[in-house]
Design an enzyme around this catalytic site. Structure first.
Site, short mmCIF file in Angstrom:
data_model
loop_
_atom_site.label_atom_id
_atom_site.label_comp_id
_atom_site.label_asym_id
_atom_site.label_seq_id
_atom_site.Cartn_x
_atom_site.Cartn_y
_atom_site.Cartn_z
N ASP A 480 27.98 55.45 36.43
CA ASP A 480 26.69 55.13 35.83
C ASP A 480 25.59 55.04 36.89
OD1 ASP A 480 24.88 54.41 33.87
OD2 ASP A 480 26.08 52.75 33.09
N ASP A 536 22.29 66.70 33.13
CA ASP A 536 21.78 67.96 33.67
C ASP A 536 22.92 68.79 34.23
OD1 ASP A 536 22.18 67.25 36.57
OD2 ASP A 536 20.75 65.67 36.04
N ASP A 550 22.40 55.90 25.21
CA ASP A 550 22.81 54.53 24.87
C ASP A 550 22.59 54.25 23.39
OD1 ASP A 550 23.83 53.71 27.25
OD2 ASP A 550 22.05 52.65 27.93
N GLU A 616 38.76 50.54 6.83
CA GLU A 616 38.11 51.21 7.96
C GLU A 616 39.12 51.59 9.04
OE1 GLU A 616 33.59 49.40 8.06
OE2 GLU A 616 35.23 48.06 8.67
#
Ligand code: GLA
Length: 753
Positions: A480, A536, A550, A616
């Protein structure tokens, strides 16, 4: 095909499967651009397009007999000079110690060779199958002693031409480079529109399209990273071009730092596109005898609209850029701890998460931020990469063993380039952060940026993270980078080199990333920068996938992922199913819809499974099975954006396998209506004369359950031209995925729930 030189015409011609690019060594050695467009017929020359004409008030070279019929200002160029007769955008700006500005570049020599050139310290595409060739054309300026080598590589099959510039100082005095573009593309005729991808944190790469009008438009990042705000990828398309028709040119810069794309329509009607390093905080001192390489630009042309152009880039990035072993492998389904527990966890809560995840079929458990030093919130401890003993009394190794025992692999979040003021690292080495002497540094998320140009910082970084990987069974890393660069000053550099800091930062980053990823080839590395702030081609050279944003809201993310898809393949987009209501937008959506959006090549979950209902959980199990089944298609399929109706009620896209044997259609209803009009759409990319049947259709989030879809076996032609009508879907953001398979093919095996 490939590269040819026609000496009698002084023409160099570059040909890919579907495009042709020509330049001419013109009068006095000026290198003129002639043509970039469809490959019409071999052996044709496009110098006939540019007629000599006395254009009033355009300058002419001093020593040319033809005089006023020739002006650099009016002719297309391969590399525009500065202050030497072309008053449009310069590809280069410099000044010498003695005060000379500008360059007048003339042809010296050229060379055509097999294989792909490489660049010093920069990522660049590679020749995957021995079919790539390189052209190098050298131009020189006598007054400054500057030599410019224009480097081109032709990737025939993927319809890409790469371009970079190498500059050498052959003179006797230092030269200061104030700007050096990697590519200059002149389109002498036509009406063009600019399509580019702008945004902000959590809303990255939103397409914006407008006609190119007279004047200059500059798109750029000055943030030290390629940025959330402006992706280094632009498209020039013919006015009115659609997904399927019209001339389109794409230019993608393979670079992760400051960049700029300039587009100028001159009053003489020509359009110039420049792409390269951002010039605002750039000044590079080139000593006599030294050289400098620019990042590479990937250029592509499509005569068949935007989809064709996207396919060129997708194929190329997958085949010719990323060196990771994971590039062509199906990626593991992961569960990331961030939105599940943020900073609130200990070994026990993590193991609970991991256990739940493994019961659902997840393969990789990723521990995100908060595992090291005193990092209990985002204000401290970056730099102290030692597991927090309070959270892990038995050590990180013990947690990893336990996770492995659950049948899961283990992955970890790191943010190597940063340091918090409140950290042992900063207290010991305050001088390791980038900061301007005498000024308080700018903060971003309360953190500072390490000066990667210091050898001791690079060594520390390598040692810290390579030992982490050597000593622990870590199979995945999320790398990150959560702030922009501001204080562009390095204590390591002399005053006349401070303009190099931003670019040196990127070069040093590439060096470290290369070193660490090469040493651990089996580790899957994912890039990230506050989501998609460094999405990129530069990062994709090492990281086969990047956290796209995010923003995990499946409806907002549709726009982000669609914008990203113009240049970047689905296999590089990391996307997760998160909790509902969504943490960024507060919107509630069905779990099935969240999975349809997240089902890119790099699929996962970022929620606490314990908070899911049994229904779920069972949906999650079948989603994971579906992802595994679809992995080859998500990895290699040709991606089609299927523009919605008007006013637009849905977002739809499809993936078609390279052999056209199967196609996955995905659609999410974003604007449900009362008394809805029929949902009708046409597929793309199928084999017209083959029959296709529905292997399965999975509706999710429909209040009306599983609406019946009965389609006969239909020819690819019918599916693409007559299209299909979907049954009405009611509810909040319902979605559908339909897998079509070609009749004579064995259908993809449907995994049991
Ligand atoms: C960034 C990333 C998130 C998460 C946090 C952790 O914002 O984009 O996915 O890892 O950092 O601090």
């Amino acid at each position: 095909m490939g590269i040819s030189f026609y000496p009698e015409k002084h023409i160099l011609s570059l040909e890919t499967a579907n495009s042709c690019y020509q330049m001419k060594i013109g009068p006095l050695g000026y290198l003129l651009h002639l043509y970039y467009g469809p490959r019409c017929s071999s052996g044709e020359f496009y110098d006939y397009l540019h007629l000599p004409q006395d254009r009033g008030f355009t300058p002419n070279p001093y020593d040319l007999a033809e005089g006023r019929g020739f002006s650099l200002d009016a002719l297309p160029q391969e590399f525009s000079c500065s202050a030497c007769g072309d008053s449009r955008l310069p590809s280069i700006l410099l000044h010498t110690e003695s005060g000379i500005c500008g360059v007048d570049l003339r042809y010296r020599r050229h060379e055509i060779r097999e294989g792909k050139y490489s660049l010093n310290g920069l990522p660049s595409a590679f020749d995957a199958d021995g079919s790539t060739s390189t052209l190098s054309v050298t131009l020189a300026d006598e007054a400054t002693g500057i030599e410019i080598e224009l480097l081109y590589a032709v990737f025939e099959a993927t319809d890409i031409i790469t371009r970079s510039v190498r500059i050498r100082n052959t003179g006797s005095q230092a030269v200061f480079l104030d700007k050096l573009s990697s590519a200059c593309l002149d389109l002498p005729f036509g009406s063009w529109e600019l399509l580019h991808f702008q945004g902000r944190h959590a809303m990255e790469r939103l397409p914006e399209r407008a006609p190119v009008l007279t004047g200059i438009q500059t798109l750029s990042s000055e943030r030290g990273i390629s940025s959330h705000q402006q992706n280094p990828f632009v498209i020039l398309c013919e006015q009115g071009a659609t997904e399927d028709a019209g001339f389109c040119y794409g230019a993608m810069l393979c670079y992760s730092g400051n960049h700029q794309e300039e587009i100028e329509r001159s009053p003489n009607g020509s359009v110039r596109l420049l792409s390269g390093i951002g010039e605002r905080y750039f000044c590079w001192k080139l000593d006599p005898g030294s050289m400098f390489d620019t990042p590479e630009v990937f250029l592509s042309f499509s005569a068949a609209g935007l989809t064709g152009l996207s396919h060129h880039f997708h194929r190329f990035l997958r085949r010719n850029l990323c060196r990771s072993r994971w590039n062509n492998r199906p990626r593991p389904v992961l569960l990331n701890s961030w939105e599940a527990s943020y900073f609130d966890f200990d070994e026990e809560t993590l193991l609970r998460l991991a256990r739940e995840a493994s019961e659902l079929g997840v393969e990789l458990f990723v521990l995100d931020d908060g595992w090291f030093g005193t990092r209990t919130d985002d204000r401290r401890a970056l730099g102290d990469w030692v597991p927090n003993p309070e959270r892990f009394p038995n050590g990180l190794g013990h947690l990893i063993d336990e996770v492995n025992r659950l049948g899961l692999q283990f992955g970890l979040w790191i943010e190597p380039e940063m340091v918090s003021e409140d950290s042992a690292l900063y207290r010991t080495h305050p001088d390791w952060a980038l900061q301007v002497p005498g000024r308080k540094p700018v903060l971003g998320r309360d953190q500072l940026v390490l000066d990667l140009s210091r050898q001791e910082v690079a060594d520390w970084m390598y040692e810290t993270f390579s030992s982490l990987l050597r000593e622990n069974n870590i199979r995945y890393i999320k790398w990150d980078m959560n702030r922009v660069l501001a204080d562009l000053y390095s204590a390591q550099l002399p005053a006349d080199r401070q303009g190099e800091v931003a670019h040196r930062y990127v070069l040093n980053l590439y060096k470290i990333v290369d070193r660490i990823t090469s040493e651990f080839p089996e580790v899957l590395f994912e890039g990230c920068s506050g989501g998609g702030g460094r999405f990129d081609a530069g990062m994709l050279a090492w990281f086969p996938q990047i956290w796209c944003s995010d923003n995990t809201d499946p409806i907002a993310r549709l726009r982000i992922q669609e914008g990203t898809s113009f240049g970047y393949s689905l296999s590089s987009i990391a996307a997760h199913v998160s909790a509902s209501p969504n943490h960024q937008t507060g919107r509630s959506t069905p779990i099935g819809t969240r999975a349809v959006t997240a089902m890119t090549g790099a699929f996962g979950y970022e929620l606490n499974p314990a908070l899911l209902s049994e229904e779920e959980k069972s949906a999650v199990r079948s989603q994971i099975a579906r992802f595994r089944e679809l992995s080859p298609l998500l990895q290699d399929g040709l991606y089609y954006r299927l523009p919605g109706d008007s006013p637009c009620r849905y977002t739809a896209w499809s993936l078609v396998s390279p052999d056209r044997g199967s196609a996955l259609l995905s659609l999410i209803l974003t604007q449900p209506e009362a008394n809805p009009l029929p949902l009708h759409l046409r597929l793309k990319g199928l084999q017209p004369d083959a029959g296709y049947r529905v292997a399965w259709a999975e509706f999710s989030g429909c209040r009306n359950g599983q609406p019946g879809l009965t389609l006969p076996v239909l020819s690819g032609a019918s599916l693409m031209q007559a299209g299909i009508t979907l049954p009405p879907m009611y509810g909040d953001f319902p979605a559908v995925q339909i897998l079509f398979v070609r009749q004579e093919n064995q259908p993809l095996r449907r995994q049991e729930k």
